[in-house]
Write a protein that holds these residues in place. Structure first.
Motif, short mmCIF file in Angstrom:
data_model
loop_
_atom_site.label_atom_id
_atom_site.label_comp_id
_atom_site.label_asym_id
_atom_site.label_seq_id
_atom_site.Cartn_x
_atom_site.Cartn_y
_atom_site.Cartn_z
N LEU A 15 1.65 10.65 -18.28
CA LEU A 15 1.00 9.46 -18.09
C LEU A 15 -0.52 9.83 -17.70
N SER A 16 -1.43 8.95 -18.42
CA SER A 16 -2.71 9.04 -18.18
C SER A 16 -3.09 8.51 -16.58
N ASN A 17 -4.13 8.65 -15.99
CA ASN A 17 -4.56 8.20 -14.66
C ASN A 17 -4.39 6.75 -14.41
N ALA A 18 -5.21 6.05 -15.61
CA ALA A 18 -4.86 4.63 -15.92
C ALA A 18 -3.73 4.02 -15.87
N GLU A 19 -2.66 4.64 -16.83
CA GLU A 19 -1.33 4.12 -16.82
C GLU A 19 -0.58 4.47 -15.39
N THR A 20 -0.67 5.60 -14.84
CA THR A 20 -0.24 5.81 -13.50
C THR A 20 -0.65 4.58 -12.55
N LEU A 21 -1.79 4.49 -12.68
CA LEU A 21 -2.40 3.44 -11.58
C LEU A 21 -1.76 2.18 -11.79
N SER A 22 -1.87 1.53 -13.09
CA SER A 22 -1.35 0.13 -13.46
C SER A 22 0.25 0.04 -13.33
N ILE A 23 0.91 1.23 -13.53
CA ILE A 23 2.16 1.16 -13.14
C ILE A 23 2.56 1.17 -11.78
N SER A 24 1.96 1.69 -10.88
CA SER A 24 2.04 1.82 -9.41
C SER A 24 1.63 0.40 -8.71
N LEU A 25 0.43 -0.08 -9.50
CA LEU A 25 0.19 -1.34 -8.94
C LEU A 25 1.25 -2.42 -9.15
N ALA A 26 1.77 -2.23 -10.41
CA ALA A 26 2.75 -3.41 -10.81
C ALA A 26 3.90 -3.47 -9.88
N ILE B 278 0.79 -1.17 -0.12
CA ILE B 278 0.28 -0.10 -0.09
C ILE B 278 0.77 1.34 -0.14
N THR B 279 1.93 1.13 0.83
CA THR B 279 2.78 2.34 0.82
C THR B 279 3.55 2.53 -0.43
N ILE B 280 4.12 1.58 -1.08
CA ILE B 280 4.96 1.87 -2.40
C ILE B 280 3.69 2.27 -3.23
N PHE B 281 2.58 1.82 -3.40
CA PHE B 281 1.74 2.19 -4.21
C PHE B 281 1.16 3.70 -4.27
N VAL B 282 1.23 4.21 -2.83
CA VAL B 282 0.77 5.61 -2.82
C VAL B 282 2.08 6.38 -3.18
N LEU B 283 3.22 6.22 -2.84
CA LEU B 283 4.56 6.78 -3.19
C LEU B 283 4.70 6.61 -4.88
N CYS B 284 4.41 5.62 -5.31
CA CYS B 284 4.61 5.65 -6.99
C CYS B 284 3.54 6.82 -7.53
N ILE B 285 2.54 6.75 -7.06
CA ILE B 285 1.47 7.59 -7.53
C ILE B 285 1.90 9.05 -7.51
N VAL B 286 2.48 9.49 -6.26
CA VAL B 286 3.04 10.70 -5.71
C VAL B 286 4.06 10.97 -6.65
N THR B 287 4.95 10.14 -7.02
CA THR B 287 6.21 10.49 -7.74
C THR B 287 5.83 10.59 -9.24
N MET B 288 5.08 9.93 -9.54
CA MET B 288 4.67 10.04 -11.08
C MET B 288 3.66 11.26 -11.42
N LYS B 289 2.83 11.43 -10.36
CA LYS B 289 1.64 12.63 -10.63
C LYS B 289 2.30 13.93 -10.41
N LYS B 290 3.33 13.78 -9.33
CA LYS B 290 3.73 15.09 -8.85
C LYS B 290 5.04 15.40 -9.48
N GLY B 291 6.07 14.43 -9.34
CA GLY B 291 7.32 14.77 -9.47
C GLY B 291 7.99 14.65 -11.07
N LEU B 292 7.24 13.53 -11.79
CA LEU B 292 7.89 13.21 -13.08
C LEU B 292 6.90 14.01 -14.05
#
Length: 420
Positions: A212-223, A191-205
């Motif tokens: 990335l679209s929301n679907a792409e961000t979610l699927s990469i974070s999930l993986a 759960i922690t990694i999932f949230v942190l990945c979303i943070v980094t992709m949505k905010k940082g990158l």
């Protein structure tokens, strides 16, 4: 207008120095808040906290600092109201920076965790009221910002309470805490990694050209979070983990949360850098754009290349030279923290800050974190809270807005006397 044509270079130099002073204050006070829980819970030393904060704060400021900057630069007051008096806007922004830096310096000396965001907003409102009048302030924006000061600590407190309660129920209050930590630990990691990945992709990158679209961000974070879960599933059952967690059952369990805590501390520093560097560089970028345009006020100008690095450097110097005092207040002054409690507080704060930062609302990281720590204190019972420290912290919050306004008004009149 003459001031800008005559002293343009001087104005930019003075603003850069004051912007650095403000960033110094943010580093000394606000950044210490985000690292205080890690230090207070014994997960990392002060020296390690400073190194982690430097890397991730600078990365957050440099990669993701653009969005909130716009709100600070033009959301609180409408720069177009100063269209005939750009020199007043420039001097006002300079006063706001120095006023904020001064108040953060005083608060840090006293060990109070105050908000850089509140200070700069108070300062901007102060100079706007004495120059053009209260009508120049966008009070609806101020209202939503003030609303966020009450809402975010409560949200963070509830989230922290829920995370802490879940760790108690699933792990600590059971017959076999270590077994349950090994069983549920990978899920907390996921759960922690999932949230942190979303943070980094949505905010940082986003500012690095990765859209990335929301679907792409979610699927990469999930993986990535699934890979993390599988890795930690085996790691928590390995000999390496067994050897590193030799301090009895609860020592081993807390080891699980120490790892989570470090992950969250890094995300917290990144989120903080993206959210709070704007306080120092927003007014600075406003002055630079006025001078560059020869006194014209344009909305949405580009950010000069040197402004973000200057903010990041100021934060670093402030953290190294004065950061320990506020770290002590946050880390051990409010309530006793362990890695599991500290993780709950920091994870709740990171989630809250990131959501707010994504909407462009300049919230107070400080208040969010203190809200989260209070949530954990309440979960343990009111006796676990140091009410004197809490009273001092809340008093310092109330004073911050008017203090910012007062200093800004005084400095504005001094600057106007010098340059006229």
């Amino acid at each position: 207008m003459e001031i800008i044509h005559q002293y343009g270079t001087w104005l930019v130099l003075i603003t850069a120095v004051f912007g650095f002073f403000m960033a110094f204050g943010i580093g000394a006070n606000d950044v210490s808040n985000s690292m205080g829980t890690s230090v207070g819970s014994g997960t990392i030393t002060v020296k390690q906290a400073i190194i982690i904060a430097l890397i991730f704060e600078s990365a957050g400021a440099y990669l993701a600092g653009g969005e909130v900057t716009e709100t600070i630069k033009s959301g609180v007051i409408d720069p177009m109201q100063f269209i005939n008096t750009p020199d007043i806007l420039a001097l006002g922004m300079i006063s706001a920076l120095f006023a904020s830096g001064a108040w953060l310096f005083i608060a840090t000396k006293m060990g109070w965790p105050v908000s850089g965001t509140h200070t700069i907003i108070g300062a901007i409102v102060g100079f706007a009221c004495v120059t053009i009048g209260p009508g120049s302030v966008d009070w609806s924006t101020i209202g939503s910002i003030v609303g966020s000061w009450f809402v975010t600590p409560v949200i963070a407190g509830i989230l922290a309470y829920a995370i802490f309660a879940s760790t108690q129920k699933l792990i600590f209050d059971t017959e076999h805490p270590l077994k349950n930590a090994q069983k549920y630990g990978p899920y907390y990691m996921g759960i922690t990694i999932f949230v942190l990945c979303i943070v980094t992709m949505k905010k940082g990158l986003k500012h690095v050209g990765l859209h990335l679209s929301n679907a792409e961000t979610l699927s990469i974070s999930l993986a990535i979070s699934l890979v993390g879960m599988i890795f930690f599933h085996f790691y928590f059952r390995s000999k390496t983990f067994a050897q590193s967690a030799t301090k009895g059952t609860f020592g081993a369990v807390e080891k699980v949360f120490s790892i989570l805590m470090l992950l969250t501390a890094c995300a917290m520093a990144f989120a903080h850098g993206s959210n709070d560097v704007a306080n120092a560089i927003g007014p600075l970028s406003a002055v630079v754009s006025i001078v560059d345009e020869g006194g014209k006020i344009v909305s949405g100008g580009t950010l000069a290349w040197w402004i973000l690095p200057l903010g990041a450097l100021g934060i670093a110097v402030g953290l190294i030279s004065m950061g320990q005092k506020v770290m002590a207040t946050v880390g051990s002054g409010i309530t006793d923290l362990t890695p599991s409690r500290g993780f709950a507080a920091q994870f709740a704060t990171a989630m809250t800050v990131v959501v707010a930062s994504g909407t462009g609302l300049p919230i107070s990281t400080t208040q969010t974190l203190v809200g989260a720590i209070l949530g954990i204190g309440f979960a343990r019972g009111i006796a676990a809270l140091n009410l004197t420290v809490i009273r001092n912290i809340i008093s310092s919050w109330v004073v911050t807005l008017p203090a910012g306004a007062f200093f800004a008004i005084v400095i504005f009149y001094i600057l106007r006397a010098i340059f006229h």
